[in-house]
Scaffold this active site. Sequence first.
Site, mmCIF file in Angstrom:
data_model
loop_
_atom_site.group_PDB
_atom_site.id
_atom_site.type_symbol
_atom_site.label_atom_id
_atom_site.label_comp_id
_atom_site.label_asym_id
_atom_site.label_seq_id
_atom_site.Cartn_x
_atom_site.Cartn_y
_atom_site.Cartn_z
ATOM 1 N N ASP A 1 0.906 -1.142 0.000
ATOM 2 C CA ASP A 1 0.000 0.000 0.000
ATOM 3 C C ASP A 1 0.941 1.186 0.000
ATOM 4 O OD1 ASP A 1 -1.451 2.290 0.893
ATOM 5 O OD2 ASP A 1 -3.070 0.926 1.448
ATOM 6 N N HIS A 2 1.066 1.855 -1.126
ATOM 7 C CA HIS A 2 2.158 2.834 -1.234
ATOM 8 C C HIS A 2 2.011 3.992 -0.242
ATOM 9 C CE1 HIS A 2 -0.594 5.049 -3.903
ATOM 10 N NE2 HIS A 2 0.168 6.114 -3.715
ATOM 11 N N HIS B 1 -5.890 2.658 1.221
ATOM 12 C CA HIS B 1 -5.053 3.771 1.684
ATOM 13 C C HIS B 1 -5.659 4.481 2.903
ATOM 14 C CE1 HIS B 1 -3.127 2.970 -2.025
ATOM 15 N NE2 HIS B 1 -3.876 3.712 -2.798
HETATM 16 C C1 BG6 Z 1 -3.711 4.689 -6.349
HETATM 17 C C2 BG6 Z 1 -5.065 4.765 -6.973
HETATM 18 O O1 BG6 Z 1 -3.630 3.590 -5.482
HETATM 19 O O2 BG6 Z 1 -3.457 5.866 -5.606
HETATM 20 C C3 BG6 Z 1 -5.183 5.993 -7.854
HETATM 21 O O3 BG6 Z 1 -5.323 3.608 -7.755
HETATM 22 C C4 BG6 Z 1 -4.801 7.229 -7.076
HETATM 23 O O4 BG6 Z 1 -6.503 6.120 -8.373
HETATM 24 C C5 BG6 Z 1 -3.462 7.047 -6.384
HETATM 25 O O5 BG6 Z 1 -4.759 8.323 -7.975
HETATM 26 C C6 BG6 Z 1 -3.156 8.210 -5.461
HETATM 27 O O6 BG6 Z 1 -1.856 8.102 -4.996
HETATM 28 P P1 BG6 Z 1 -1.062 9.394 -4.495
HETATM 29 O O7 BG6 Z 1 0.216 8.848 -3.978
HETATM 30 O O8 BG6 Z 1 -0.919 10.294 -5.686
HETATM 31 O O9 BG6 Z 1 -1.911 10.010 -3.444
#
Ligand code: BG6
Length: 509
Positions: A200-201, A263
């Site tokens: 989960d980045h 997230h």
């Molecule tokens: C991803 C989603 O996991 O996270 C995308 O699939 C989203 O739809 C993105 O835009 C958002 O990531 P960040 O790091 O830009 O907040």
Amino acid sequence: MADPTRHPFLEDLSKHRGAPPTAVVIFGASGDLTARKLIPAVYNLAADNLLPPDFHLVGYGRKEIADAEFRTLAADAIKEFSRRELSDDVWGRIAERTTYVAGGYDDPAAFDRLAEHLARIDEQIGREVQPLFYISTPPSVFEPILLNLGRSGLAQKHLGKPHHAKVIIEKPFGRDLTSALELNRTITSVLEEHQVYRIDHYLGKETVQDLLVQRFANSIFEPLWNRNFIDNVQITVAEEVGVGSRGGYYEQSGALRDMIQNHTMQLVALTAMEPPGSLDAEAIRDEKVKLLRAIQPLDPQHDVARAQYDAGMIAGKPEKGYLQEEGIAEASNTETYAAIRLSINNWRWQGVPFYLRSGKRMARRVTEIAVQFKRPPGTLFAGGGFDLATNTLSFQIQPDEGLSMVLNGKVPGLETRTQPVKMSFRYSTTFGSNTPEAYERLVLDAMIGDGTLFIRGDEAETSWKLYTPLLEAWAEAGRVGMDSYPAGSWGPANADELLDAGGHLWRKP
Ligand code: BG6
């Protein structure tokens, strides 16, 4: 001379954390994520001298691509997406160990070829490298990849060998409880849980990790961190972008599956969990699961709101509505915005609503956790003339990363007048702005074998257990209950009503 592009924290990291010789194999090597995030992450780890000395990068995909062409694609990806410019010196070190294997995901012979390829790397180095398989493909091929890894002997349950295979898996980990359970069953038929790194980045973001440090490395928060002092918590994950060219994916997903279930719930867990007994991965993940399990089932009528964006303006530019985007069904019932009221039924949080919202095409890109404290007794500075704000501690996850606290202060002068004032800490002013990207930290942690910032199987399952009944209720309701909001706004009216019911208002981040 010190490298000005090198983050000071990394000095420390490289001294203390070493990864064994590793071959990172990326499934889905010609995909978007590989170009945007994974290759640049590997490149920046190399620039920071954090890759192990015998590091190899192997791309795997269905397309026939020669090694040289893959290297060119990788260099182009670095030029376009890396936080640092491509330097021939750094890239040269990785390029000579970057190769490509073409093959299908359900083709056992191709996996045998991959095994031979990795065996040749072992021979070249003169020792066994740790294979780290990164599954960055559409979810439909997760299962064949995992099964083929097992069948070919490339990944097997860790049986005491020092450098056993590891697998990183990109989301989605299922699309509901049943599919998540099924995926976890497949995973654990091939690997031990500790060999699996579900990404989960958000957990790789500096500010998300800082949340743990702020909560547990400072003594002033803990006494206040409960229902006696906190009135409500608001977590906002707002994006300016629409679905763009990802309509096909997004129609199968929606805001709840794409952002909230994963997230946003990670942010809830880290904000609300009990202090873990140690910083050990399992201690932290146990506390997160305990917290997720204490969340009460959602009432689809009263605890949630969903909507789609209509046409509107963002930064002075007209934007289409969701239904007019490419690849979207005419009467799509996919939500681009979801708001949720969570009740956590434990000693610390009972009665404190946690409001979550996430949407595309909102007024501004912002992710924040805002902890709103109870008002002081209204005996002194109450009534006319006093401009009092709710004390709010907000963690700015992105952009403009930092922490701020809204207090009430006296306006200088001979009369007593109050005004909300803000105390702020900004990452960029204190530490400079060259922070590592989430994927750098996560790829490095997986190489080292630190699972703290990854999702354990039971975490994913617990979150799906909460949201699956809601997804089913929405599927049954079709478009009934779907509100809309103009692109460039802060969301739909039904989300305001959700808070209104509890006497609250959404914060304007
Ligand atoms: C991803 C989603 O996991 O996270 C995308 O699939 C989203 O739809 C993105 O835009 C958002 O990531 P960040 O790091 O830009 O907040």
